[in-house]
Structures are given as C-alpha cells and as structure tokens.
Design a protein around this motif. Sequence first.
Motif, short mmCIF file in Angstrom:
data_model
loop_
_atom_site.label_atom_id
_atom_site.label_comp_id
_atom_site.label_asym_id
_atom_site.label_seq_id
_atom_site.Cartn_x
_atom_site.Cartn_y
_atom_site.Cartn_z
N ALA A 5 0.83 -1.20 0.00
CA ALA A 5 0.00 0.00 0.00
C ALA A 5 0.87 1.26 0.00
O ALA A 5 1.96 1.28 0.55
CB ALA A 5 -0.93 0.00 1.21
N LEU A 6 0.35 2.30 -0.63
CA LEU A 6 1.05 3.58 -0.68
C LEU A 6 0.75 4.38 0.58
O LEU A 6 -0.35 4.30 1.12
CB LEU A 6 0.56 4.40 -1.87
CG LEU A 6 0.89 3.88 -3.26
CD1 LEU A 6 0.18 4.73 -4.30
CD2 LEU A 6 2.37 3.89 -3.50
N PRO A 12 -0.50 8.12 -6.62
CA PRO A 12 -0.56 6.83 -7.29
C PRO A 12 0.42 6.81 -8.46
O PRO A 12 0.67 7.85 -9.09
CB PRO A 12 -2.01 6.76 -7.79
CG PRO A 12 -2.77 7.73 -6.95
CD PRO A 12 -1.79 8.81 -6.59
N PRO A 13 0.99 5.66 -8.81
CA PRO A 13 2.03 5.60 -9.84
C PRO A 13 1.56 6.01 -11.23
O PRO A 13 2.38 6.37 -12.08
CB PRO A 13 2.49 4.14 -9.81
CG PRO A 13 1.40 3.39 -9.14
CD PRO A 13 0.72 4.35 -8.21
N LEU A 18 0.29 10.19 -16.37
CA LEU A 18 -0.74 11.06 -16.92
C LEU A 18 -0.22 12.49 -17.08
O LEU A 18 -0.43 13.13 -18.11
CB LEU A 18 -1.99 11.04 -16.03
CG LEU A 18 -3.13 11.97 -16.42
CD1 LEU A 18 -3.61 11.73 -17.85
CD2 LEU A 18 -4.29 11.80 -15.44
N ARG A 19 0.50 12.98 -16.09
CA ARG A 19 1.07 14.33 -16.18
C ARG A 19 2.02 14.43 -17.38
O ARG A 19 1.96 15.38 -18.16
CB ARG A 19 1.82 14.70 -14.89
CG ARG A 19 2.39 16.13 -14.96
CD ARG A 19 3.20 16.51 -13.71
NE ARG A 19 4.32 15.61 -13.53
CZ ARG A 19 4.51 14.84 -12.44
NH1 ARG A 19 3.68 14.90 -11.43
NH2 ARG A 19 5.55 14.04 -12.37
N TRP A 187 -2.68 0.30 -5.74
CA TRP A 187 -2.22 0.84 -7.02
C TRP A 187 -1.08 0.01 -7.63
O TRP A 187 -0.23 0.53 -8.36
CB TRP A 187 -1.84 2.32 -6.93
CG TRP A 187 -2.96 3.21 -6.52
CD1 TRP A 187 -3.03 3.95 -5.37
CD2 TRP A 187 -4.16 3.48 -7.24
NE1 TRP A 187 -4.20 4.66 -5.34
CE2 TRP A 187 -4.92 4.39 -6.46
CE3 TRP A 187 -4.71 3.06 -8.45
CZ2 TRP A 187 -6.17 4.87 -6.87
CZ3 TRP A 187 -5.93 3.54 -8.85
CH2 TRP A 187 -6.64 4.43 -8.07
N HIS A 188 -1.05 -1.28 -7.35
CA HIS A 188 -0.06 -2.20 -7.96
C HIS A 188 -0.32 -2.27 -9.46
O HIS A 188 -1.44 -2.42 -9.90
CB HIS A 188 -0.19 -3.58 -7.31
CG HIS A 188 0.69 -4.60 -7.93
ND1 HIS A 188 2.05 -4.64 -7.71
CD2 HIS A 188 0.41 -5.61 -8.78
CE1 HIS A 188 2.56 -5.65 -8.39
NE2 HIS A 188 1.59 -6.25 -9.06
#
Length: 194
Positions: A5-6, A12-13, A18-19, A187-188
């Motif tokens: 877990a983060l 999130p990775p 996306l950026r 978020w794996h």
Amino acid sequence: MSADALPADALPPWRPLLRGAREREGLSPMARWLQLATVAPDGTPRVRTLVFRGWADGACLDLLTDGRSAKVTDLAAEAAVELCWLLPRARCQFRLRGQRLALPAEVERRERQRHWRQLTPAGRALWGWPPPGEPFEPAAAFPSELGDAEPVPESLVLLRCEIGQVELLELGAHPHRRRRWRATTGWHEEPLNP
C-alpha cells in the motif's frame, strides 16, 4: 497498511504518467479535455466532454458542470463514472473509473467558490447562458464574460470524482501496451493484453 500500500500522501504511480502525457500535448486544449460517461435514469449510457479543473488529492479530480444539465440528474441516480482521457500526441488513452463524491456542504461551498475565482471571465460566462439542452431562443442573452464581482451561480456544480481504477493504453509500440492500477491493490501495476 500492507507492504504494497502507498502512504496516504503518496501519488498513485499512474499520476506521473498522466502528467507526462498531458505535458506532451503542449498548449493544446486537448490536454484538459476528457470524456465523462454516466448512466441515465432510464439505463442508457451518456458521454460528454468536460474540462479537467485539477486534483483534489492523489486520486480525486475536479470537474465543473452546469447544474441544469442532464448529467447532474444522471449522477444523482448513479454516482459511478468512467472518464476517458485521449492524449493524441502522447499516443495514449487513460480510462479512469470511480464515482462522484458527495461532499459536506461547507467543503462544497468553499471549493465551488475557489473554482469560480480561478475561471476566466469568458469561462464564467457559460453559467450566465440559458439552460443547456432547452429549445434555442434567439432573443436570449448569451454573455461573453462574467466579471470577478459576479457571485457563484447556483448552477455551477462541482463534480469531484474519486478514482478507484485506471487503465492506460499506449498506442506507440507494436504490440500496444496496456496496464491497470486499482486502489484496492494499493495501485499495484497489472500488465494486460492490449
């Protein structure tokens, strides 16, 4: 918190990906346009293009809409959404699945005010137009600007969407590359067939 877990404040990775894809669009307005899919009360699908207004936190994004539009009724009946962000220069598509959040009244008021102030006068003008989807009336007023002194109209609705799953389809290589991240797995990253 599991080992995978983060931390609560970590991005999130998929967010940096996306950026980066959005940055490749340069000044193109397409970097901010995404499609919102909802389900109408009669069970039929609806898709609209909206403008991304920013991140509320790691996996919550903000959109604005006119409260007089049908999408608000759709989301009142079914809060589930899917967003599709096609970024042609980056040759990729992000599919973000989640739900519209119901915010406490004071938070919603404050956030609506903040977004209203960030809009340009021309951007605010849309909320001064007649109700969307109604029959066109040639004599109706369609202002081109609403100034800073204008109060936040009741029709300005904040859509804060909490994302629970993201798929990235990258179209640049052969074969295409497809990945998925889910909040339930911390978020794996999961590789998928394209």
